[in-house]
Design a protein around this motif. Structure first.
Motif, short mmCIF file in Angstrom:
data_model
loop_
_atom_site.label_atom_id
_atom_site.label_comp_id
_atom_site.label_asym_id
_atom_site.label_seq_id
_atom_site.Cartn_x
_atom_site.Cartn_y
_atom_site.Cartn_z
N VAL A 102 0.83 -1.20 0.00
CA VAL A 102 0.00 0.00 0.00
C VAL A 102 0.86 1.25 0.00
CG1 VAL A 102 -1.89 -1.16 1.15
CG2 VAL A 102 -0.14 -0.02 2.51
N SER A 103 0.26 2.36 -0.39
CA SER A 103 0.95 3.64 -0.38
C SER A 103 0.64 4.37 0.92
CB SER A 103 0.49 4.48 -1.57
OG SER A 103 -0.90 4.70 -1.50
N GLY A 104 1.31 5.50 1.09
CA GLY A 104 1.11 6.27 2.30
C GLY A 104 2.25 6.06 3.28
N SER A 105 2.47 7.03 4.13
CA SER A 105 3.62 6.96 5.03
C SER A 105 3.40 5.96 6.16
CB SER A 105 3.94 8.34 5.59
OG SER A 105 2.83 8.84 6.33
N VAL A 106 2.18 5.92 6.71
CA VAL A 106 1.87 4.97 7.78
C VAL A 106 0.63 4.18 7.38
CG1 VAL A 106 2.92 6.33 9.62
CG2 VAL A 106 0.52 6.69 9.03
N VAL A 107 0.52 2.99 7.92
CA VAL A 107 -0.57 2.08 7.59
C VAL A 107 -1.33 1.74 8.87
CG1 VAL A 107 -1.20 -0.12 6.54
CG2 VAL A 107 0.77 1.16 5.68
N ILE A 108 -2.62 1.97 8.85
CA ILE A 108 -3.43 1.79 10.06
C ILE A 108 -4.31 0.56 9.99
CG2 ILE A 108 -5.19 2.86 11.49
CD1 ILE A 108 -4.13 5.57 10.55
N LYS A 109 -4.82 0.24 8.82
CA LYS A 109 -5.75 -0.87 8.68
C LYS A 109 -5.01 -2.20 8.70
CE LYS A 109 -9.21 1.69 6.05
NZ LYS A 109 -10.00 1.75 4.80
N SER A 110 -5.49 -3.13 9.50
CA SER A 110 -4.83 -4.43 9.60
C SER A 110 -4.84 -5.17 8.28
CB SER A 110 -5.48 -5.27 10.69
OG SER A 110 -6.85 -5.52 10.38
N GLY A 111 -5.89 -5.00 7.49
CA GLY A 111 -6.00 -5.69 6.22
C GLY A 111 -4.99 -5.24 5.19
N SER A 112 -4.33 -4.11 5.44
CA SER A 112 -3.33 -3.59 4.51
C SER A 112 -1.94 -4.13 4.79
CB SER A 112 -3.31 -2.06 4.57
OG SER A 112 -4.56 -1.52 4.16
N TYR A 113 -1.78 -4.87 5.86
CA TYR A 113 -0.48 -5.44 6.19
C TYR A 113 -0.30 -6.80 5.51
CZ TYR A 113 0.70 -1.78 9.47
OH TYR A 113 1.03 -0.57 10.02
N ASP A 114 0.93 -7.04 5.11
CA ASP A 114 1.23 -8.24 4.33
C ASP A 114 1.83 -9.37 5.15
OD1 ASP A 114 2.11 -5.67 2.37
OD2 ASP A 114 0.72 -7.13 1.51
N TYR A 115 2.54 -9.03 6.20
CA TYR A 115 3.20 -10.04 7.03
C TYR A 115 2.93 -9.76 8.50
CZ TYR A 115 5.75 -10.82 2.69
OH TYR A 115 6.08 -11.07 1.38
N TRP A 116 2.82 -10.84 9.26
CA TRP A 116 2.52 -10.75 10.69
C TRP A 116 3.45 -11.66 11.49
CZ3 TRP A 116 -1.33 -7.62 12.75
CH2 TRP A 116 -2.18 -7.01 11.83
N GLY A 117 3.77 -11.21 12.69
CA GLY A 117 4.49 -12.06 13.61
C GLY A 117 3.54 -12.98 14.35
N GLN A 118 4.11 -13.80 15.23
CA GLN A 118 3.31 -14.79 15.95
C GLN A 118 2.69 -14.23 17.22
OE1 GLN A 118 6.52 -14.47 16.31
NE2 GLN A 118 6.78 -14.54 18.54
N GLY A 119 3.15 -13.06 17.64
CA GLY A 119 2.58 -12.40 18.81
C GLY A 119 3.37 -12.67 20.08
N THR A 120 3.28 -11.73 21.00
CA THR A 120 3.89 -11.87 22.32
C THR A 120 2.90 -11.38 23.37
OG1 THR A 120 5.85 -11.36 23.66
CG2 THR A 120 5.03 -9.59 22.24
N GLN A 121 2.77 -12.13 24.45
CA GLN A 121 1.77 -11.82 25.47
C GLN A 121 2.26 -10.72 26.40
OE1 GLN A 121 -1.45 -13.28 26.09
NE2 GLN A 121 -1.57 -11.57 27.55
N VAL A 122 1.41 -9.76 26.62
CA VAL A 122 1.64 -8.71 27.62
C VAL A 122 0.50 -8.78 28.63
CG1 VAL A 122 1.74 -6.23 28.05
CG2 VAL A 122 2.92 -7.21 26.07
#
Length: 126
Positions: A102-122
């Motif tokens: 996607v274009s733009g300096s920052v990306v807010i929508k989760s659907g616009s992200y291409d790769y994800w990590g597995q997560g870390t619990q806080v």
């Protein structure tokens, strides 16, 4: 293909701090816009913070503005989330994500992200 690995989560008392890290594989890390999201039990994944490719532009959810800081070190292929003044409602699994299409300096929508990590619990105790 990009692989993202989060670390730094844990248990902390309310008012405390944690710094999450997200290490990315690949040689094109600096071309990715990065973001942090979180998901609490029984809730949908929500946006937390986003960062431009060179780190010059940031955007935060209102719930974390003034308490959390997103940053990146392109030489280390790592993005960070410094979390201060933590509250019990910050308890969640935190995910980092990378966007390149996607274009733009920052990306807010989760659907616009291409790769994800597995997560870390806080977990923030009261």
């Amino acid at each position: 293909q990009v692989q993202l690995v989060e670390s730094g989560g844990g248990l902390v008392q309310a008012g405390g701090s944690l710094r999450l890290s997200c290490a990315a594989s690949g040689r094109t890390f600096s071309s990715y816009r990065m973001g942090w999201f979180r998901q609490a039990p029984g809730k949908e994944r929500e946006f937390v913070a986003a960062l431009s490719r060179n780190g010059g532009s940031t955007y935060y959810a209102d719930s974390v503005k003034g308490r959390f800081t997103i940053s990146r070190d392109n030489a280390k292929n790592t993005v960070y989330l410094q979390m201060n003044s933590l509250k019990p409602e910050d308890t969640a699994v935190y995910y980092c994500a990378a966007a390149f299409r996607v274009s733009g300096s920052v990306v807010i929508k989760s659907g616009s992200y291409d790769y994800w990590g597995q997560g870390t619990q806080v977990t923030v105790s009261s």
